[in-house]
Each structure stands twice: as structure tokens, then as C-alpha cells.
Design a protein around this motif. Structure first.
Motif, short mmCIF file in Angstrom:
data_model
loop_
_atom_site.label_atom_id
_atom_site.label_comp_id
_atom_site.label_asym_id
_atom_site.label_seq_id
_atom_site.Cartn_x
_atom_site.Cartn_y
_atom_site.Cartn_z
N HIS A 115 76.73 121.95 -14.46
CA HIS A 115 75.60 123.16 -14.33
C HIS A 115 75.64 124.16 -15.45
O HIS A 115 74.59 124.86 -15.69
N GLY A 116 76.77 124.34 -16.40
CA GLY A 116 76.50 125.33 -17.41
C GLY A 116 76.83 126.80 -17.09
O GLY A 116 76.76 126.81 -15.80
N ALA A 117 76.35 127.93 -17.80
CA ALA A 117 75.93 129.29 -17.33
C ALA A 117 77.34 129.93 -16.69
O ALA A 117 76.79 130.57 -15.21
N GLN A 118 78.18 129.43 -17.51
CA GLN A 118 79.67 130.27 -16.11
C GLN A 118 79.14 131.83 -16.23
O GLN A 118 80.11 131.97 -14.48
N ASP A 119 78.61 132.40 -17.11
CA ASP A 119 79.02 133.59 -17.22
C ASP A 119 77.82 134.15 -16.09
O ASP A 119 78.72 135.17 -15.14
N ILE A 120 77.31 133.65 -15.73
CA ILE A 120 75.73 133.73 -15.11
C ILE A 120 75.86 133.63 -13.96
O ILE A 120 75.57 134.23 -12.93
N VAL A 121 76.63 132.18 -13.47
CA VAL A 121 77.16 131.69 -12.34
C VAL A 121 77.80 133.03 -10.92
O VAL A 121 77.90 133.40 -10.47
N SER A 122 78.93 133.42 -12.70
CA SER A 122 79.82 134.63 -12.50
C SER A 122 78.89 135.60 -11.65
O SER A 122 79.84 135.86 -10.28
N TYR A 123 78.92 135.74 -12.63
CA TYR A 123 77.68 137.53 -12.08
C TYR A 123 77.05 136.70 -10.75
O TYR A 123 77.17 137.85 -9.98
N ASN A 124 76.22 135.76 -10.76
CA ASN A 124 75.52 135.56 -9.55
C ASN A 124 76.33 135.34 -8.53
O ASN A 124 75.99 135.80 -6.94
N PHE A 125 77.49 134.74 -8.20
CA PHE A 125 78.25 134.78 -7.01
C PHE A 125 78.55 136.50 -6.28
O PHE A 125 78.54 136.20 -5.05
N GLY A 160 89.03 132.17 -14.46
CA GLY A 160 88.17 132.83 -14.71
C GLY A 160 87.52 132.72 -16.70
O GLY A 160 88.34 131.67 -17.40
N PRO A 161 87.32 133.53 -17.16
CA PRO A 161 86.80 134.03 -18.65
C PRO A 161 88.12 134.05 -19.28
O PRO A 161 89.28 134.62 -18.57
N ARG A 162 88.04 133.51 -20.70
CA ARG A 162 89.12 134.30 -21.54
C ARG A 162 88.56 136.15 -21.62
O ARG A 162 87.97 136.51 -21.24
N ALA A 163 90.28 136.34 -21.62
CA ALA A 163 89.98 137.88 -22.24
C ALA A 163 89.32 138.46 -23.30
O ALA A 163 89.31 137.86 -24.08
N GLY A 164 88.72 139.57 -22.47
CA GLY A 164 87.98 140.24 -23.20
C GLY A 164 86.66 139.32 -23.05
O GLY A 164 85.61 140.04 -24.22
N SER A 165 86.09 138.81 -22.53
CA SER A 165 84.80 137.77 -22.30
C SER A 165 83.60 139.63 -22.11
O SER A 165 84.33 140.29 -21.28
N ILE A 166 82.76 138.68 -22.16
CA ILE A 166 81.93 139.98 -21.59
C ILE A 166 81.36 140.04 -19.85
O ILE A 166 80.70 141.35 -19.19
N CYS A 167 82.18 139.29 -19.54
CA CYS A 167 82.13 139.24 -18.19
C CYS A 167 82.81 138.60 -17.50
O CYS A 167 84.08 138.64 -16.06
N ASP A 168 83.80 139.70 -17.86
CA ASP A 168 85.03 140.26 -17.63
C ASP A 168 85.24 140.43 -16.01
O ASP A 168 85.82 139.72 -14.71
N ALA A 169 83.99 141.60 -16.08
CA ALA A 169 84.42 142.07 -14.21
C ALA A 169 83.93 141.35 -13.09
O ALA A 169 84.19 141.32 -12.11
N PHE A 170 83.24 140.38 -13.57
CA PHE A 170 82.40 138.79 -12.93
C PHE A 170 83.18 138.04 -13.02
O PHE A 170 83.64 136.83 -11.72
N SER A 171 84.25 138.13 -13.24
CA SER A 171 85.35 136.99 -13.09
C SER A 171 86.38 136.37 -11.77
O SER A 171 86.07 137.57 -11.00
N THR A 172 85.63 135.17 -11.69
CA THR A 172 86.65 135.01 -9.89
C THR A 172 87.87 134.00 -9.86
O THR A 172 88.23 132.89 -9.03
N ALA A 173 88.65 134.11 -10.95
CA ALA A 173 90.15 133.72 -11.11
C ALA A 173 90.28 133.77 -9.86
O ALA A 173 90.88 135.31 -8.79
#
Length: 225
Positions: A115-125, A160-173
């Protein structure tokens, strides 16, 4: 979510049962959507199950809907005059396996794609969660709430994303708690273009559960709205 309705509680149980009993790999999110719809209808627990339930943007935007698109909800179930929304995400990592079609073995078929684009998928979730909140606000006398579901074999989402990622707020960790309030990108980049910040009015936690589908490890999480 404390105080959830009987409809939401039953729906959560039915979705969980569907995922944990799944015996075939699903090709994509549409396959997931249709198979779940069929299972919910067959359960006899609902008076109606609709797919791609349409709500016009002109109704939603005045109430704070941040996006320009219409709302096409994956599934809406009804019992009497009470409704609940189901939004689905099925981001995957590639799986190649043998399958049987018309009593013939087909070796080495790509059943599930990257699928890829994990940051965008997390945002969309989390956007799905916001959409359910908004639908409940728009129809407070009829919509009990809903369930946002992610089913995945991609480890990114559980850790979840690495610390400091642009998508921290959208983490699904897994183990993340108290997800609420403003949801925004850490910094503006091309990824964030067209994906505006939004605000969650509820308070949510992320818990992942393991399941196996034809020998392949998957995980799922359900956010109750």
C-alpha cells in the motif's frame, strides 16, 4: 467509549468476530468492505446495512467539515431508527501465495499489494474518526456513533512513525492514549498539501489485536466513536 449504545456494542462484537474468523485473504479495501457488509447482513442483527452511504458536503461543511469532498461512508447499519457508521482502512504489505480458482491451483499469485504512503493512511484513519464524530453531531437523534477499523499486516501502523516525524499527531502506535484535540502535521511539507488539520472532540486510545489469515499475521484496531 463509556456509555456506548447497545447498537455500537453489538456492532463492535460483529466486526471483531468477522475479522477473527476470516479464512481468506482479502484483495483490497473494497473487498474488505463488501465482505463485511455481507457478513453483517447475514448476521440478522440489523434492519439494514448500506454501503457507500452518501452525505453531501454542503450539509457537512457548515458544521466544521474540513475537506472539500462529499462524505461517502463505507458502511452504515440501522436497527429501528438508530444508525451507526463503520469506516474501514486496510493498508497492506505484499503477499504472494498459491490460490485455487475453478478447481485449478494457480501458483505465486500476488493477492495483497504494497500500500505505501503510511503517513497519509494514518492521517486518513484519524480523519475517519473525525467524520464519524461529525455525522453523530449532524444527526444527534438518530446516529449512535460508529467504529473506525484498521486491519493490516504492515508493522508500521502498530509501532507508529519514528520520533520527530511530520505525522506524529496521526500515529496509530499500539498503547497510544488520549488522542484528542488538534490534529496537525509537525511541519508543512508536500505530503501535507491538501490534508488540512482537524480537531477530534472525543478522547481515544489505540489497542492492536493479533489475528491470522491463511497463515499470515495481521493486526486490527477498532476505535469506538
Amino acid at each position: 467509549m463509556a456509555g456506548k449504545s447497545a447498537l455500537i456494542a453489538g456492532l463492535t462484537e460483529d466486526i471483531t468476530a468477522f475479522i477473527e474468523r476470516q479464512q481468506e485473504l482479502m484483495f483490497n479495501e473494497r473487498d474488505f468492505q463488501m465482505q463485511l457488509a455481507v457478513a453483517l447482513r447475514a448476521s440478522g442483527h440489523y434492519d439494514d446495512v448500506d454501503v457507500e452511504y452518501f452525505i453531501p458536503n454542503t450539509l457537512a461543511q457548515p458544521r466544521g467539515y474540513e475537506w472539500s469532498s462529499d462524505l461517502r461512508l463505507d458502511l452504515v447499519v440501522r436497527v429501528g431508527q438508530e444508525y451507526a457508521v463503520v469506516e474501514l482502512k486496510y493498508p497492506t504489505r505484499r503477499i504472494v501465495t498459491d490460490i485455487e480458482r475453478f478447481s485449478t491451483l494457480l501458483p505465486g499469485v500476488e493477492i495483497v499489494k504494497n500500500h505505501g504512503a503510511q503517513d497519509i493512511v494514518s492521517y486518513n484513519f484519524w480523519k475517519d474518526v473525525r467524520r464519524i464524530e461529525l455525522i453523530r453531531e449532524l444527526f444527534p437523534g438518530n446516529v449512535a456513533g460508529g467504529v473506525a477499523v484498521m486491519l493490516t499486516n504492515e508493522p508500521y501502523y502498530t509501532r507508529g512513525p519514528r520520533a520527530g516525524s511530520i505525522c506524529d499527531a496521526f500515529s496509530t502506535a499500539g498503547g497510544r492514549e488520549h488522542v484528542h484535540g488538534p490534529m496537525n502535521w509537525t511541519r508543512l511539507t508536500s505530503t501535507a498539501k491538501g490534508l488540512p488539520p482537524f480537531i477530534l472532540t472525543g478522547d481515544y486510545s489505540v489497542a492492536w489485536h493479533p489475528t491470522t489469515i491463511t497463515g499470515h499475521q495481521f493486526y486490527y484496531t477498532l476505535i469506538i466513536v
